[in-house]
Design an enzyme around this catalytic site. Structure first.
Site, PDB file in Angstrom:
ATOM      1  N   ASP A  86      32.223  32.422  37.322  1.00 14.48           N
ATOM      2  CA  ASP A  86      33.563  32.295  36.629  1.00 14.48           C
ATOM      3  C   ASP A  86      33.731  30.776  36.400  1.00 14.48           C
ATOM      4  OD1 ASP A  86      36.458  31.614  36.799  1.00 14.48           O
ATOM      5  OD2 ASP A  86      36.831  33.439  37.772  1.00 14.48           O
ATOM      6  N   HIS A 130      35.504  34.859  34.146  1.00 12.00           N
ATOM      7  CA  HIS A 130      36.853  34.847  34.424  1.00 12.00           C
ATOM      8  C   HIS A 130      37.403  35.953  33.624  1.00 12.00           C
ATOM      9  CE1 HIS A 130      40.424  32.952  36.122  1.00 12.00           C
ATOM     10  NE2 HIS A 130      40.942  33.372  35.012  1.00 12.00           N
ATOM     11  N   SER A 189      43.460  35.473  38.747  1.00 11.05           N
ATOM     12  CA  SER A 189      43.728  34.117  38.290  1.00 11.05           C
ATOM     13  C   SER A 189      45.141  33.731  38.994  1.00 11.05           C
ATOM     14  CB  SER A 189      43.891  34.024  36.764  1.00 11.05           C
ATOM     15  OG  SER A 189      43.612  32.591  36.470  1.00 11.05           O
TER      16      SER A 189
END
Length: 554
Positions: A448, A486, A216
């Site tokens: 995601d 994610h 991320s």
């Protein structure tokens, strides 16, 4: 020794030579007593307490630093009892109004002469857990510290307000130095330089290899270090990277406005309806029905199939016209009709129509429509936008973030353009990193819901366009994991686990690139082949829970 390995050794030698030259010219001993003491695998922890870290050992401006504590610690890491020296230190800013960079290094007994730097997440503000595994790491293989890596990281130059949800405090953005430390990644290099200094003090020798892993924001940081300091790291793992952070933020701002319109927000029941409908439509495209959309590139679903009669909201079994508009906006590319200095022109949208797991609404829509003030139950990205407007853009904590239109920002355009130069880490020329012997593993989950996998595919394709397919494959592997969301947040359809660190070690240290990797679903006891982009795993025959029953298909 391979040519790439020789180049990597040379890059490390040059890096350390430059560091030593800098500190000698500054009139300080680069590593006091290090040359007279034998190399060790056990850290000299007692000698590190209150150690001064000269500003001269850091290649970017600071006011130096100091170790605040150094103590022998024991933790159970990956089922092993690991003894290590835990060092906490502060790196001091140039601007007295800016916060310190708080960093930590865990230096194990029985050191393997390797080092691992971890990236952060969201707006950072806390030091990552140095006992953790790499992003999408395996459940059955040890974390870096358990492998006796020296591990280190920082809070990127500011401290999280405990009254704000973790990683969602953007208030530091009101200070230019703190903003640059975080968004441009300056804190990464300062932390690296200080950590290598401490490692040399502790063990009286340098690290043989230095690696970086992050997801991320940490994934953006991973690409950032490869772009800005190509000789600093031998290998990098970048997972679901928010590399074009400013561009994504503009899309999030547009979606905040769309979702705040009357009747536009789909509640959790409607999100579940959408998710189940996508799975029904696309699950079997890979040859097996298993709740995982593997053939993500060919998944097509028109949300108008769920339209309520007359387009008027009639409950959880259908979508109104306003909700269809919102869902379509989230999964569609967003373009802006003006130029920004980074050169970016849009963001590709999120894969909510490609099997994203709506059972984790916090990362996607959230459970509450965006408003002013922004509810903590709105989606993570919408709260991220709100903090950015208040502290990065306007620097007015009372500003209504829904009052900024990313399609027509008016007086804020110049500020947006300036911010793009530090937040969009979009240099696709990784040639210097490759020529230094660096190796890069790039990972993203196809489902995601916070950072678009299409965005990572875009960056990969840019690198390939700049360097060529062959030279790119010589140092970079990119994998899209079907069903993974994610950071394995909540209950993803496929909770990815792959030993990317061992694969990276073999590539960097032995010249052996990843070959036929297999990724596990750590929640459902099944495996899949990890296919190089743009390939995906097609079912052939046999046990659908075994990777051997699939083949990578373009």
């Amino acid at each position: 020794m391979t040519r790439a390995r020789t180049a990597a050794r040379g890059a490390r030698t040059r890096r350390l030579a430059v560091l030593a030259t800098m500190v000698v010219l500054a009139g300080v001993a680069p590593f006091p007593a290090a040359e007279s003491a034998p190399a060790a695998t056990d850290p000299g922890c007692a000698g590190l307490a209150q150690l001064e870290i000269p500003s001269s050992v850091m290649s970017l401006p600071t006011s130096g630093g100091r170790v605040s504590s150094a103590s022998v610690t024991t933790s159970v890491v990956s089922g092993q009892t690991i003894e290590y020296c835990q060092i906490d230190a502060d790196l001091f800013p140039v601007d007295p109004a800016a916060p310190d960079i708080k960093m930590r290094a865990d230096l194990p007994y029985g050191w393997n002469r390797k080092a691992m730097m971890f990236g952060g997440g969201g707006y950072n503000g806390t030091i990552p857990d140095l006992t953790s595994n790499v992003p999408f790491g395996p459940a059955d293989q040890p974390a870096p510290l358990a492998r006796r890596y020296a591990t280190f990281a920082s809070d990127s130059g500011h401290q999280q307000n405990p009254a704000v949800l973790p990683t969602l405090d953007g208030s530091f953005g009101a200070n230019d130095e703190a903003l640059t430390n975080f968004a441009a990644g300056d804190a990464l290099k300062k932390t690296l330089d200080a950590s290598l200094f401490l490692i040399r003090h502790a063990y009286h020798t340098k690290s043989a290899e230095v690696y970086f892993a992050g997801g991320s924001t940490g994934g953006r940081e991973a690409l950032n270090v490869a772009q800005r300091w190509p000789t600093a790291f031998d290998g990098v793992i970048s997972a679901y990277p928010a590399w074009n952070n400013l561009s994504e933020i503009l899309d999030l701002g547009y979606l905040a406005q769309v979702l705040s319109r009357p009747g536009a927000f789909p509640g959790v029941e409607k999100q579940t309806l959408l998710y189940n409908s996508v799975i029904t439509a696309c699950d079997g495209l890979d040859g097996v029905t298993d709740k995982v959309v593997s053939n993500w590139s060919n998944c097509r679903f028109d949300p108008r199939a769920l339209r309520c009669i007359g387009g008027i909201d009639a409950g959880p079994a259908c979508l109104s016209d306003a909700q269809i508009t919102a869902v379509t906006a989230m999964s569609s590319p967003f373009r802006w009709p003006y130029r920004i200095a980074s050169g970016e022109t849009g963001y590709p949208g999120f894969p909510f129509l490609s099997g994203a797991d709506m059972r984790t609404p916090f990362l996607g829509f959230g459970t509450t429509a965006p408003a002013d003030p922004m509810p903590v139950t709105s989606g993570y990205g919408l709260q991220f936008w709100d903090q950015w407007v208040k502290y990065f853009l306007t620097r007015d904590s009372r500003y209504n973030s829904l009052g900024v239109d990313p399609r027509n920002p008016g007086k804020w355009l110049d500020r947006i353009s300036d911010l793009s130069t530090i937040e969009d880490r979009n240099n696709a020329d990784l040639g210097p990193f490759a020529r230094a012997g660096g190796k890069l593993i790039l990972l993203h989950g196809a489902a995601d819901e916070l950072v678009s996998p299409s965005s990572t595919s875009d960056y990969y394709e840019r690198v390939r366009d700049v360097l060529g397919a062959g030279p790119t494959r010589a140092f970079l592997r990119y994998y899209v994991v079907p069903g993974a969301n994610h950071a394995n947040f909540g209950t993803p359809a496929f909770a990815a686990g792959w030993d990317s660190l061992s694969a990276l070690e073999r590539w960097v240290e032995n010249g052996q690139p990843p070959a036929n990797p297999v990724v596990a679903d750590v929640s459902h006891n099944r495996t899949r082949p990890l296919c190089e982009y743009p390939a995906w795993p097609r079912y052939r025959a046999g046990d659908p829970n075994s990777a051997a029953s699939f083949t990578c298909t373009r």
